[in-house]
Design a protein around this motif. Structure first.
Motif, short mmCIF file in Angstrom:
data_model
loop_
_atom_site.label_atom_id
_atom_site.label_comp_id
_atom_site.label_asym_id
_atom_site.label_seq_id
_atom_site.Cartn_x
_atom_site.Cartn_y
_atom_site.Cartn_z
N GLU A 15 162.96 -37.10 -74.10
CA GLU A 15 163.65 -36.65 -72.89
C GLU A 15 162.72 -36.63 -71.68
N ARG A 16 161.49 -36.12 -71.86
CA ARG A 16 160.61 -35.88 -70.72
C ARG A 16 159.36 -36.76 -70.70
N GLY A 17 159.05 -37.33 -71.84
CA GLY A 17 157.79 -38.04 -71.94
C GLY A 17 156.74 -37.15 -72.57
N PHE A 18 155.76 -37.76 -73.20
CA PHE A 18 154.74 -37.00 -73.92
C PHE A 18 153.90 -36.15 -72.97
N GLU A 19 153.47 -36.74 -71.87
CA GLU A 19 152.55 -36.03 -70.97
C GLU A 19 153.20 -34.83 -70.31
N ARG A 20 154.50 -34.89 -70.05
CA ARG A 20 155.17 -33.79 -69.34
C ARG A 20 155.71 -32.72 -70.29
N THR A 21 155.48 -32.90 -71.57
CA THR A 21 155.91 -31.90 -72.56
C THR A 21 154.73 -31.02 -72.95
N THR A 22 154.91 -29.73 -72.92
CA THR A 22 153.84 -28.79 -73.27
C THR A 22 154.13 -28.16 -74.63
N VAL A 23 153.12 -27.50 -75.16
CA VAL A 23 153.31 -26.76 -76.42
C VAL A 23 154.34 -25.66 -76.22
N ASP A 24 154.33 -25.01 -75.06
CA ASP A 24 155.32 -23.96 -74.78
C ASP A 24 156.73 -24.53 -74.81
N ASP A 25 156.90 -25.76 -74.29
CA ASP A 25 158.21 -26.39 -74.33
C ASP A 25 158.66 -26.62 -75.78
N ILE A 26 157.71 -27.05 -76.60
CA ILE A 26 158.04 -27.37 -78.01
C ILE A 26 158.46 -26.12 -78.76
N VAL A 27 157.69 -25.05 -78.62
CA VAL A 27 158.02 -23.83 -79.39
C VAL A 27 159.31 -23.20 -78.87
N ALA A 28 159.58 -23.35 -77.58
CA ALA A 28 160.84 -22.82 -77.03
C ALA A 28 162.02 -23.58 -77.62
N ARG A 29 161.89 -24.91 -77.70
CA ARG A 29 162.98 -25.73 -78.27
C ARG A 29 163.15 -25.41 -79.77
N ALA A 30 162.04 -25.18 -80.47
CA ALA A 30 162.12 -24.90 -81.91
C ALA A 30 162.50 -23.45 -82.21
N GLY A 31 162.40 -22.57 -81.20
CA GLY A 31 162.75 -21.17 -81.39
C GLY A 31 161.71 -20.38 -82.15
#
Length: 242
Positions: A15-31
């Motif tokens: 959706e956003r690209g690797f560089e624009r994705t943060t670890v905080d984004d990942i854990v938020a999406r995973a809950g």
């Protein structure tokens, strides 16, 4: 949890690209929390390759239990463990391949993973060939050949979008490796001339004979250090003359 985090990460990467994705984004999406992420992955790059540690462990276990009779065949079979890991989830594998082509940092990381596989294969071969002299060299070269052959077949399949049977291309490539490294080495014409020049005197072709008829015995005399191919050649000549 590893799979949940990896799936969440790849959704965001697409959706956003690797560089624009943060670890905080990942854990938020995973809950889940950040602590959960770092319990499974040391970095954002590691989440792109969630299955390689398990695959490497499986390869190591396989080689530890394999029969010693066919070392080249064993490392070829070990490489197929990696292939099966990719083939188990074609969609994910193709997405990862495309992502690593787009992000230079991931390509570098992937090369370090590939190097670990190669070192594992070379370590097994050194245990069979010895670590001295040409044994270590042979182990390193064969391991590199196996990895190169495997990756060539695997990438053909990935570039096709995961269409068809990935094993066919990989098997063909690995068969070429076995054809080269399981075949007895033969001296080239240039090497033959070089070896001939090192012999101070030609070795007698007739040798010593005893007996007669079917019971005739031929004894060859060769200078120390004469290459085996030359000895066989002279025996054949002597038998022909008798």
């Amino acid at each position: 949890m590893r799979e949940v985090l990896a799936q969440a990460a790849f959704q965001l990467f697409l959706e956003r690209g690797f560089e624009r994705t943060t670890v905080d984004d990942i854990v938020a999406r995973a809950g889940v929390g950040r602590r959960s992420f770092f319990r499974y992955f040391p970095s954002k790059e590691d989440v792109v390759f969630p299955d390689h540690e398990r695959c490497l462990a499986e390869m190591t276990e396989f080689l530890a239990a394999v029969d010693d009779g066919d070392p080249v065949g064993a490392v070829c079979d070990a490489a197929r463990i990696v292939l099966r890991m990719y083939a188990a989830d074609p969609e994910f594998s193709v997405q990862r391949y495309r992502l690593t082509r787009e992000v230079p940092g991931l390509r570098t990381y992937e090369l370090s993973v590939v190097r670990r596989y190669e070192q594992t294969l070379a370590g097994h071969l050194r245990g069979r060939f010895g670590a001295d002299g040409d044994g270590e060299l042979r182990a390193e070269v064969i391991a590199a050949s196996v990895v190169a052959a495997h990756n060539n077949g695997l990438r053909l399949w990935l570039r096709s979008g995961g269409a068809g049977d990935p094993e066919a291309a990989v098997d063909h490539a690995l068969d070429l490796v076995r054809d080269v490294w399981e075949r007895p080495a033969e001296p080239s014409p240039a090497l033959e001339k070089q070896l001939e020049g090192r012999l101070e005197k030609p070795v007698p072709a007739g040798g010593i004979t005893a007996g007669s008829g079917d019971n005739e015995v031929i004894v060859m005399v060769a200078a120390k250090g004469t290459p085996m191919w030359r000895v066989v050649q002279q025996i054949e000549a002597a038998v022909g003359e008798s």
